[in-house]
Write a protein that holds these residues in place. Structure first.
Motif, PDB file in Angstrom:
ATOM      1  N   HIS A 236       0.811  -1.222   0.000  1.00  0.00           N
ATOM      2  CA  HIS A 236       0.000   0.000   0.000  1.00  0.00           C
ATOM      3  C   HIS A 236       0.845   1.274   0.000  1.00  0.00           C
ATOM      4  CE1 HIS A 236      -3.653  -2.333   0.600  1.00  0.00           C
ATOM      5  NE2 HIS A 236      -3.008  -3.032   1.520  1.00  0.00           N
ATOM      6  N   HIS A 237       2.130   1.140  -0.310  1.00  0.00           N
ATOM      7  CA  HIS A 237       3.005   2.314  -0.275  1.00  0.00           C
ATOM      8  C   HIS A 237       3.262   2.901  -1.659  1.00  0.00           C
ATOM      9  CE1 HIS A 237       3.671   1.412   3.908  1.00  0.00           C
ATOM     10  NE2 HIS A 237       4.036   0.187   3.595  1.00  0.00           N
ATOM     11  N   ASN A 238       3.557   2.035  -2.605  1.00  0.00           N
ATOM     12  CA  ASN A 238       3.877   2.480  -3.963  1.00  0.00           C
ATOM     13  C   ASN A 238       2.762   2.158  -4.937  1.00  0.00           C
ATOM     14  OD1 ASN A 238       6.950   3.368  -4.351  1.00  0.00           O
ATOM     15  ND2 ASN A 238       6.880   1.767  -2.774  1.00  0.00           N
ATOM     16  N   SER A 239       2.441   3.114  -5.815  1.00  0.00           N
ATOM     17  CA  SER A 239       1.597   2.816  -6.971  1.00  0.00           C
ATOM     18  C   SER A 239       2.475   2.128  -8.014  1.00  0.00           C
ATOM     19  CB  SER A 239       1.017   4.106  -7.553  1.00  0.00           C
ATOM     20  OG  SER A 239       0.194   4.772  -6.611  1.00  0.00           O
ATOM     21  N   GLY A 240       1.889   1.261  -8.805  1.00  0.00           N
ATOM     22  CA  GLY A 240       2.640   0.575  -9.854  1.00  0.00           C
ATOM     23  C   GLY A 240       2.692   1.426 -11.110  1.00  0.00           C
ATOM     24  N   LEU A 241       3.879   1.630 -11.662  1.00  0.00           N
ATOM     25  CA  LEU A 241       4.070   2.428 -12.871  1.00  0.00           C
ATOM     26  C   LEU A 241       4.556   1.522 -13.998  1.00  0.00           C
ATOM     27  CD1 LEU A 241       4.491   5.027 -14.564  1.00  0.00           C
ATOM     28  CD2 LEU A 241       6.710   5.276 -13.431  1.00  0.00           C
ATOM     29  N   PHE A 242       3.846   1.558 -15.119  1.00  0.00           N
ATOM     30  CA  PHE A 242       4.200   0.746 -16.277  1.00  0.00           C
ATOM     31  C   PHE A 242       4.333   1.665 -17.489  1.00  0.00           C
ATOM     32  CE2 PHE A 242       1.775  -1.776 -13.336  1.00  0.00           C
ATOM     33  CZ  PHE A 242       2.288  -3.067 -13.389  1.00  0.00           C
ATOM     34  N   SER A 243       5.420   1.529 -18.216  1.00  0.00           N
ATOM     35  CA  SER A 243       5.595   2.297 -19.448  1.00  0.00           C
ATOM     36  C   SER A 243       6.789   1.760 -20.211  1.00  0.00           C
ATOM     37  CB  SER A 243       5.806   3.786 -19.147  1.00  0.00           C
ATOM     38  OG  SER A 243       5.930   4.525 -20.355  1.00  0.00           O
ATOM     39  N   LYS A 244       6.696   1.795 -21.539  1.00  0.00           N
ATOM     40  CA  LYS A 244       7.844   1.458 -22.373  1.00  0.00           C
ATOM     41  C   LYS A 244       8.644   2.710 -22.738  1.00  0.00           C
ATOM     42  CE  LYS A 244       6.207  -2.877 -24.370  1.00  0.00           C
ATOM     43  NZ  LYS A 244       5.963  -3.640 -25.612  1.00  0.00           N
ATOM     44  N   ASP A 245       8.114   3.868 -22.385  1.00  0.00           N
ATOM     45  CA  ASP A 245       8.776   5.135 -22.664  1.00  0.00           C
ATOM     46  C   ASP A 245       9.614   5.522 -21.450  1.00  0.00           C
ATOM     47  OD1 ASP A 245       9.401   7.890 -22.915  1.00  0.00           O
ATOM     48  OD2 ASP A 245       7.684   8.213 -24.233  1.00  0.00           O
ATOM     49  N   ASP A 246      10.920   5.343 -21.537  1.00  0.00           N
ATOM     50  CA  ASP A 246      11.795   5.598 -20.401  1.00  0.00           C
ATOM     51  C   ASP A 246      11.738   7.059 -19.954  1.00  0.00           C
ATOM     52  OD1 ASP A 246      12.592   2.964 -20.376  1.00  0.00           O
ATOM     53  OD2 ASP A 246      14.453   3.324 -21.476  1.00  0.00           O
ATOM     54  N   ALA A 247      11.643   7.977 -20.904  1.00  0.00           N
ATOM     55  CA  ALA A 247      11.617   9.402 -20.555  1.00  0.00           C
ATOM     56  C   ALA A 247      10.349   9.740 -19.775  1.00  0.00           C
ATOM     57  CB  ALA A 247      11.711  10.259 -21.816  1.00  0.00           C
ATOM     58  N   LEU A 248       9.203   9.258 -20.245  1.00  0.00           N
ATOM     59  CA  LEU A 248       7.932   9.527 -19.557  1.00  0.00           C
ATOM     60  C   LEU A 248       7.925   8.862 -18.188  1.00  0.00           C
ATOM     61  CD1 LEU A 248       5.055  10.637 -19.489  1.00  0.00           C
ATOM     62  CD2 LEU A 248       4.304   8.584 -20.733  1.00  0.00           C
ATOM     63  N   ALA A 249       8.399   7.633 -18.117  1.00  0.00           N
ATOM     64  CA  ALA A 249       8.468   6.942 -16.830  1.00  0.00           C
ATOM     65  C   ALA A 249       9.362   7.704 -15.865  1.00  0.00           C
ATOM     66  CB  ALA A 249       8.988   5.516 -17.020  1.00  0.00           C
ATOM     67  N   GLY A 250      10.481   8.219 -16.357  1.00  0.00           N
ATOM     68  CA  GLY A 250      11.387   9.001 -15.510  1.00  0.00           C
ATOM     69  C   GLY A 250      10.737  10.252 -14.977  1.00  0.00           C
ATOM     70  N   GLU A 251       9.965  10.938 -15.827  1.00  0.00           N
ATOM     71  CA  GLU A 251       9.250  12.142 -15.383  1.00  0.00           C
ATOM     72  C   GLU A 251       8.269  11.818 -14.260  1.00  0.00           C
ATOM     73  OE1 GLU A 251       7.807  15.128 -18.400  1.00  0.00           O
ATOM     74  OE2 GLU A 251       8.330  13.479 -19.760  1.00  0.00           O
ATOM     75  N   LEU A 252       7.539  10.737 -14.430  1.00  0.00           N
ATOM     76  CA  LEU A 252       6.538  10.369 -13.428  1.00  0.00           C
ATOM     77  C   LEU A 252       7.201   9.935 -12.121  1.00  0.00           C
ATOM     78  CD1 LEU A 252       4.115   8.516 -15.835  1.00  0.00           C
ATOM     79  CD2 LEU A 252       3.529  10.546 -14.495  1.00  0.00           C
ATOM     80  N   LEU A 253       8.305   9.214 -12.210  1.00  0.00           N
ATOM     81  CA  LEU A 253       9.013   8.816 -10.999  1.00  0.00           C
ATOM     82  C   LEU A 253       9.597  10.022 -10.281  1.00  0.00           C
ATOM     83  CD1 LEU A 253      10.813   5.581 -12.243  1.00  0.00           C
ATOM     84  CD2 LEU A 253       8.941   5.710 -10.582  1.00  0.00           C
ATOM     85  N   ASP A 254      10.168  10.970 -11.023  1.00  0.00           N
ATOM     86  CA  ASP A 254      10.690  12.196 -10.406  1.00  0.00           C
ATOM     87  C   ASP A 254       9.564  12.956  -9.707  1.00  0.00           C
ATOM     88  OD1 ASP A 254      13.230  11.650 -11.297  1.00  0.00           O
ATOM     89  OD2 ASP A 254      13.150  13.025 -13.014  1.00  0.00           O
TER      90      ASP A 254
END
Length: 503
Positions: free
Chosen positions: A394-412
């Motif tokens: 219940h701590h982390n939402s799961g993030l899925f993407s093949k776009d490394d740049a978009l995934a990086g933005e969301l993680l930041d």
């Protein structure tokens, strides 16, 4: 509540009236070591060593989250001093700060204090600035004061008296801190809308209720709102979405909200939120225990509502479109059956092996619909799989993407917003589990990697644009005694959009 910023450099003795100014309470922090610094040191000097004596006596040991009120302290203008334990100084990061801020607000909210001077935002937080600390403190306070009492016949009157909070920050941080107040208030307002929608029961918060909420949001914040009904969805050949709503007396509603903060030709960010207002599982009916929590299966949609409201209040300089497929998933003689095959808006056929894997069935048509906006990026948000809860808790939402740049933005953005997400795999090998003997794909891929195969299913409808998927099944609400919607991931989404807008 009224929030304001006032510059003060405790290390140089230029306290700008904080020591002598009248307030009901001044909040200061004490680390576990007996060495005082900042506001604590200045107040200790003004009170002729009172704080030092209290620490040495063991009445305040500085343990994280501990609190102690001092009353009628000679030498300062505030009628009370609230000492807050900060824990070890070398371990004082964002989690420790958030814990201490919440402890301070809980202590204050149990009193008749009206006006507070808050100095904790000036503490040395690892890798964080004062403006971040101001925003976090406001969000912590608004979180502590949130109540859902709309449906109680005799709601309890809140005991809190708190109305005004003044944050002390260093002089160079004053401008950024004032902007942080604006951001925090707008974000808290958006989160409260998300929580309210999530907490409403399924007999109130129907697809039509969500559509009406969108229309009201449009009027209040000058958003363009479109709502497509049954016949329009049939004309668009959204056979996958319509297969989910077939068993319910509630008509499906396909909601589109447009926020234009940039030039009309600028490519928008599209947010797609799963809006299953109640999920019984359909013919593949869920167990009775805990089924009441399936009113929260529209929290993806609720987070889009909250984010759109926040973006509009902040006036971000970018275009954002919120797309919400809203349905109810119920069992009946007209409901879709396991083994049925439907044709999605994209033309791809789907064998429905489990009617309780319905979120992906409405999202896939919404993701196809999003193509028409020629988006800069699409992010879908959904309480999609119990498998994600097993994987991440219940701590982390799961993030899925093949776009490394978009995934990086969301993680930041997730780190900046203290709304954590964890990137999950999306390898092509998982696609094999979705094979069907009778259609282009099945809607489930078996138990192994259930959250991954769900994301793989969605990825088949997103090949024309940059896309990411957030599985919030473990983070959108809490169960048990603390049952209620959390407002996540509105902070993550808002920070992502703030970053995209360069604001």
């Amino acid at each position: 509540m009224d929030f304001s910023i006032k510059a003060c450099d405790w290390t140089k003795g230029t306290t700008n009236g904080f020591l002598t100014g009248k307030s009901d309470c001044i909040v200061i922090g004490v680390f576990e070591s007996q060495t005082l610094s900042g506001a604590a040191l200045e107040i200790d000097a003004a009170t002729k060593g009172l704080i030092t004596r209290i620490v040495k006596a063991g009445d305040m040991d500085g343990k994280s989250g501990s609190t102690l009120f001092l009353h009628e302290v000679a030498g300062i203008g505030a009628s009370r001093v609230l000492l807050v334990g900060l824990g070890k100084e070398d371990a004082f990061g964002q989690k420790a700060y958030n814990d201490c801020a919440r402890a301070a607000w809980r202590a204050i909210l149990g009193t008749k204090i009206v006006q507070v001077t808050f100095t904790l935002a000036q503490l040395p937080i690892k890798e964080r600035s004062s403006d971040w600390a101001v925003r976090a403190a406001i969000l912590a306070l608004r979180g502590e004061t949130y109540q859902f009492t709309q449906l109680k016949s005799k709601p309890e009157t809140p005991k809190r008296a708190l109305k005004r909070i003044v944050f002390s920050v260093n002089t160079p941080d004053e401008k950024a801190a004032k902007a942080a107040v604006k951001h925090a208030v707008a974000l808290a307002n958006g989160m409260e809308l998300t929580r309210d929608l999530g907490n409403l029961p399924g007999n109130v918060c129907t697809p039509t209720y969500l559509a009406d909420t969108a229309k009201k949001l449009g009027k209040d914040w000058k958003l363009k709102v479109e709502v497509l009904g049954q016949k329009q969805l049939e004309a668009l050949k959204m056979g996958s979405l319509l297969s989910v709503s077939r068993g319910s007396a509630e008509q499906p509603q396909f909601i589109v909200m447009h926020y234009q903060g940039a030039a009309a030709k600028a490519a928008p960010i599209v947010l797609v939120g799963k809006g299953v207002t109640f999920d019984s599982g359909g013919i593949s009916i869920k167990p009775g225990e805990g089924m009441d929590e399936m009113k929260y299966d529209m929290c993806g949609a609720a987070s889009v509502f909250g984010t759109m409201r926040t973006v509009a209040e902040l006036g971000l300089k970018l275009n954002v479109i919120g797309v919400i497929p809203a349905v109810e998933n119920m069992p009946s003689s007209t409901a879709t059956k396991p083994g049925d095959i439907v044709t999605s808006m994209s033309g791809q056929t789907i064998e429905i092996l489990n009617t309780d894997a319905e979120g992906r069935l409405i999202l896939c048509d919404a993701l196809t619909y999003a193509e028409r906006f020629k988006p800069a990026a699409v992010v879908d948000i959904a309480t999609l799989t119990g498998a994600c809860v097993i994987a991440l808790g219940h701590h982390n939402s799961g993030l899925f993407s093949k776009d490394d740049a978009l995934a990086g933005e969301l993680l930041d953005a997730s780190r900046e917003a203290s709304d954590p997400a964890w990137r999950m795999p999306l390898d092509d090998e998982y696609q094999e589990q979705l094979k069907s003997n009778f259609a282009d794909m099945a809607n489930i891929g078996g138990r192994p990697g259930g959250s991954v195969t769900a994301a793989c299913f969605l990825s088949r409808f997103t090949e024309s644009y940059s896309w990411a998927h957030l599985d919030i099944a473990g983070t959108a609400w809490k169960g048990g005694a603390a049952k209620g919607a959390t407002g996540r991931p509105v902070p993550l989404l808002t920070q992502f959009l703030i970053d995209r807008a360069g604001q």
